[in-house]
Design an enzyme around this catalytic site. Structure first.
Site, short mmCIF file in Angstrom:
data_model
loop_
_atom_site.label_atom_id
_atom_site.label_comp_id
_atom_site.label_asym_id
_atom_site.label_seq_id
_atom_site.Cartn_x
_atom_site.Cartn_y
_atom_site.Cartn_z
N SER A 75 0.93 -1.23 0.06
CA SER A 75 0.01 -0.30 0.08
C SER A 75 0.94 1.11 0.01
O SER A 75 1.77 1.41 -1.08
CB SER A 75 -0.93 0.15 1.21
OG SER A 75 -2.07 0.90 1.00
N LYS A 127 -19.59 17.68 4.32
CA LYS A 127 -18.52 18.02 5.16
C LYS A 127 -18.48 16.76 6.13
O LYS A 127 -17.36 16.38 6.59
CB LYS A 127 -19.07 19.17 6.03
CG LYS A 127 -18.18 19.61 7.46
CD LYS A 127 -16.70 20.06 6.90
CE LYS A 127 -15.93 19.99 8.01
NZ LYS A 127 -14.43 20.35 7.47
#
Length: 238
Positions: A75, A127
């Protein structure tokens, strides 16, 4: 020049890495080489993205960069490794995991059963997409997945830029491979341990090898205080 990076989920060593790169670039010449001995299972994208950018400074300076993976570069770890001119790995090193994952628990039903209401107020439609305490919506889940796909696309573009001969779509599935398979997929360039690589350079290329490590020197007062506290704890006085 030999540097080490042992990665955790936050890529905490990135500050030290930056200082080590600074030191190398201050003295290195074009014919020199940097070997990064990397061990990392990955972590946060911003931390590992910054670590990869620090390594890119070495290549931009025209200095050959080799990344050695003895155990794992997955990763974010592979995001760093991909910057190198050459990636070497041991035969059973874990490599790849070019994907993005995120998870969080949601205890809204538990709280509701206990009579606890959770209010979430935001300014800006997205948000907050998913929440641990409030009730999640399908729209929020879709937006969250969209954000993950954006990060994955950027990840793939990063790998493809630095390793253009790699078939990125075939390896960007989130899977990982061991060294021999990783070599056949062009995720790494050569199977050899970092120790063997350094020994070969020392014996056959007449190289001078310098280990570069940045450490913050602790003050004497802090060291004395820590020693005193340890003494008190050992003797049951605290």
């Amino acid at each position: 020049f030999v540097i080490h990076f042992s990665g955790d989920i936050k890529a905490s060593e990135v500050k030290s890495l930056a200082k080590e790169v600074d030191s190398i670039l201050a003295v290195a010449e074009k014919q020199d080489e940097v070997l990064l001995r990397l061990e990392s299972p990955g972590g946060v994208v911003n931390g590992y993205g910054l670590a990869a950018a620090q390594l890119a400074r070495i290549k931009e300076a025209g200095i050959h960069l080799v990344v050695s993976v003895d155990q794992v570069a997955a990763s974010g770890g592979y995001m760093m490794a991909s910057v190198a001119d050459q990636i070497i790995a041991s035969p059973f090193a874990i490599v790849g995991s070019i994907g993005v994952v995120a998870q969080l628990p949601n205890i809204n039903r538990f709280l509701s059963d206990k009579g606890v209401d959770v209010e979430l107020h935001t300014a800006g439609k997205y948000k907050r997409t998913l929440t641990m305490l409030g009730k999640n919506t399908e729209e929020g889940r879709e937006k969250f997945q969209e954000e993950l796909e954006v990060i994955h696309r950027l990840f793939k573009e990063h790998i493809a830029f630095y390793r253009p001969t790699l078939d990125i779509e075939s390896v960007a599935t989130g899977e990982y491979w061991y060294g021999k398979s990783a070599l056949s997929l062009n995720l790494v360039d050569h199977l050899i341990t970092g120790d063997a690589y350094l020994l070969d350079k020392y014996k056959t290329h007449d190289y001078q090898i310098f280990s570069v490590e940045y450490k913050v020197k602790k003050s004497k007062i802090a060291s004395l205080y820590r020693s005193a506290m340890q003494y008190l704890v050992r003797n049951g006085l605290s």
